[in-house]
Design a protein around this motif. Structure first.
Motif, short mmCIF file in Angstrom:
data_model
loop_
_atom_site.label_atom_id
_atom_site.label_comp_id
_atom_site.label_asym_id
_atom_site.label_seq_id
_atom_site.Cartn_x
_atom_site.Cartn_y
_atom_site.Cartn_z
N TYR A 65 0.80 -1.22 0.00
CA TYR A 65 0.00 0.00 0.00
C TYR A 65 0.83 1.27 0.00
N THR A 66 2.07 1.21 0.47
CA THR A 66 2.95 2.37 0.48
C THR A 66 4.30 1.98 -0.13
N PRO A 67 4.30 1.75 -1.45
CA PRO A 67 5.54 1.31 -2.09
C PRO A 67 6.61 2.39 -2.11
N GLU A 68 7.83 1.92 -2.17
CA GLU A 68 8.95 2.84 -2.33
C GLU A 68 9.12 3.20 -3.81
N PHE A 69 8.75 2.24 -4.67
CA PHE A 69 8.87 2.43 -6.11
C PHE A 69 7.59 1.99 -6.81
N VAL A 70 7.25 2.70 -7.88
CA VAL A 70 6.13 2.33 -8.73
C VAL A 70 6.64 2.27 -10.17
N VAL A 71 6.22 1.22 -10.87
CA VAL A 71 6.57 1.04 -12.28
C VAL A 71 5.28 1.14 -13.09
N VAL A 72 5.26 2.02 -14.07
CA VAL A 72 4.09 2.18 -14.94
C VAL A 72 4.49 1.69 -16.33
N VAL A 73 3.98 0.52 -16.69
CA VAL A 73 4.34 -0.12 -17.96
C VAL A 73 3.59 0.52 -19.13
N ASP A 74 2.42 1.09 -18.88
CA ASP A 74 1.62 1.72 -19.92
C ASP A 74 1.25 3.13 -19.49
N GLU A 75 1.82 4.12 -20.15
CA GLU A 75 1.61 5.51 -19.72
C GLU A 75 0.16 5.97 -19.82
N LEU A 78 -1.74 6.62 -16.58
CA LEU A 78 -1.59 7.87 -15.82
C LEU A 78 -2.87 8.69 -15.84
N GLU A 79 -3.69 8.50 -16.85
CA GLU A 79 -4.92 9.27 -16.99
C GLU A 79 -6.13 8.61 -16.34
N CYS A 80 -6.02 7.33 -15.96
CA CYS A 80 -7.21 6.65 -15.42
C CYS A 80 -6.97 5.89 -14.11
N VAL A 81 -5.72 5.77 -13.67
CA VAL A 81 -5.40 5.06 -12.43
C VAL A 81 -4.50 5.98 -11.59
N ASP A 82 -4.77 6.05 -10.30
CA ASP A 82 -3.91 6.86 -9.42
C ASP A 82 -2.66 6.04 -9.08
N VAL A 83 -1.71 6.06 -10.00
CA VAL A 83 -0.49 5.25 -9.84
C VAL A 83 0.39 5.74 -8.70
N THR A 84 0.20 6.97 -8.25
CA THR A 84 1.04 7.51 -7.17
C THR A 84 0.43 7.28 -5.79
N LYS A 85 -0.74 6.67 -5.72
CA LYS A 85 -1.41 6.44 -4.43
C LYS A 85 -0.48 5.67 -3.48
N GLY A 86 -0.19 6.28 -2.34
CA GLY A 86 0.65 5.64 -1.32
C GLY A 86 2.13 5.66 -1.61
N LEU A 87 2.54 6.15 -2.78
CA LEU A 87 3.96 6.16 -3.16
C LEU A 87 4.75 7.07 -2.23
N GLN A 88 5.80 6.52 -1.63
CA GLN A 88 6.62 7.28 -0.69
C GLN A 88 7.34 8.42 -1.42
N LYS A 89 7.41 9.57 -0.76
CA LYS A 89 8.07 10.73 -1.38
C LYS A 89 9.57 10.53 -1.56
#
Length: 187
Positions: A65-75, A78-89
Motif C-alpha cells: 500500500y505504500t511502495p517505495e517504487f512504482v513502475v508504470v508499464v503503460d503511460e 496515468l490518466e485513469c489510475v492513481d499510480v502515485t497512491k501511497g507512493l513514498q516521497k
C-alpha cells in the motif's frame, strides 16, 4: 525491505516482470516475493503486481500500500489510475514513455519524488521487433532501485531466458539486448 508496485495492462507482461524480478533477486541470495493482484483481468484491462525484496526473511503477506517504487508499464494508465497512491516521497516512479519528465509530471497527482522515464516501447521494437515493454521495464527498475548490480542481473537473466525459451533460443538474444539498452537509456 524494498517494495515495488507495478501498473500495466493485461497482456503487457507486468505480472511476468514482477515475477522475474523476484526470481532473480532470490537467485542472488535475497528474500523475495513477486505476486499479482487478481481481479477481473482481461487483455488490455489495468492490472497490478507487486515485489518485495529484502536481505532478511519477509514475514508480511499482503498487497503493498505504500511502495517505495512504482513502475508504470503503460503511460495511458496515468490518466485513469492513481499510480502515485501511497507512493513514498523518498521513493521514485518509473514510467514507460517517450515524453520527458516535465511532460508527464502534471499527470502524477502532485507527486514530488523522483521521476524516471524509459521508452520501453522503442527499445522493445528495436530489440525484439514487437512491443513487449516488460523486459525493458524490468531492467530499468533494477537500474533505478540498485537492488541488483547490472552484471549480476544480466547474468541471471541470461540463464532465466535460456531456460524459459529453451525451444526458442533466437528469442534470448533479443531479450538480452532489450535489457542492456534499458539499463543504459533509463533517465
Amino acid at each position: 525491505m524494498l517494495e515495488i508496485r507495478w501498473h500495466g495492462r493485461g497482456g503487457q507482461g507486468a505480472k511476468t516482470a514482477a515475477l522475474l524480478l523476484a526470481e532473480v533477486a532470490f537467485k542472488t541470495g535475497k528474500c523475495a516475493q513477486g505476486f499479482p493482484e487478481y481481479g477481473p483481468e482481461r487483455m488490455g484491462a489495468p492490472i497490478t503486481a507487486y515485489d518485495r525484496i529484502s536481505d532478511k526473511t519477509i514475514r508480511v503477506h499482503s498487497n503493498i500500500y505504500t511502495p517505495e517504487f512504482v513502475v508504470v508499464v503503460d503511460e495511458t494508465l496515468l490518466e485513469c489510475v492513481d499510480v502515485t497512491k501511497g507512493l513514498q516521497k523518498d521513493g521514485a516512479i518509473l514510467v514507460n514513455t517517450a515524453r520527458s519528465k516535465e511532460e508527464i509530471k502534471p499527470l502524477l497527482n502532485g507527486y514530488e519524488g523522483r521521476i524516471y522515464t524509459v521508452d520501453a516501447r522503442k527499445i522493445a521494437m528495436e530489440a525484439l521487433g514487437k512491443n513487449f515493454p516488460n523486459t525493458p521495464m524490468l531492467a530499468a527498475i533494477v537500474k533505478v532501485t540498485g537492488v541488483i548490480d547490472d552484471k549480476t542481473f544480466l547474468n541471471e537473466m541470461q540463464g532465466s531466458f535460456e531456460h524459459k525459451f529453451a525451444k526458442k533460443p533466437e528469442v534470448v538474444e533479443g531479450n538480452m539486448l532489450a535489457l542492456k539498452m534499458a539499463l543504459e537509456e533509463v533517465q
